[in-house]
Scaffold this active site. Structure first.
Site, short mmCIF file in Angstrom:
data_model
loop_
_atom_site.label_atom_id
_atom_site.label_comp_id
_atom_site.label_asym_id
_atom_site.label_seq_id
_atom_site.Cartn_x
_atom_site.Cartn_y
_atom_site.Cartn_z
N CYS A 14 21.81 5.37 25.95
CA CYS A 14 22.72 4.86 26.96
C CYS A 14 21.90 4.30 28.12
CB CYS A 14 23.61 6.00 27.44
SG CYS A 14 24.79 5.53 28.69
N PRO A 15 22.20 3.17 28.67
CA PRO A 15 23.38 2.34 28.46
C PRO A 15 23.14 1.16 27.52
CG PRO A 15 22.30 1.58 30.42
CD PRO A 15 21.44 2.71 29.84
#
Length: 75
Positions: A14-15
């Protein structure tokens, strides 16, 4: 499910799966379906929220071993 494009975001934390998904979706036509492959478990919440906030439709989520598969229809 048939997808117009497949995005391999496996191994990305993430992200990055969302960043790459956003980039791919910009090049797609409304109504087309993008299949995303990811291994980050946080992607479930991220993709769900991102699709909703962007006006896209999360059609399905499938878990196949360590790989998560998402199908998002561009709004």
């Amino acid at each position: 499910m048939n997808a117009d494009k497949v995005l391999d975001a496996k191994g990305l934390a993430c992200p990055m799966p969302i960043v790459k998904t956003r980039k791919e979706m910009k090049d797609m036509e409304s109504g087309q379906i993008l299949e995303i492959l990811a291994t980050d478990k946080g992607a479930i919440a991220d993709m769900t929220a991102w699709a909703k906030s962007g006006g896209h439709e999360l059609l399905e989520i499938e878990e196949a071993g360590d790989v998560l598969k998402f199908w998002i229809k561009k709004g």
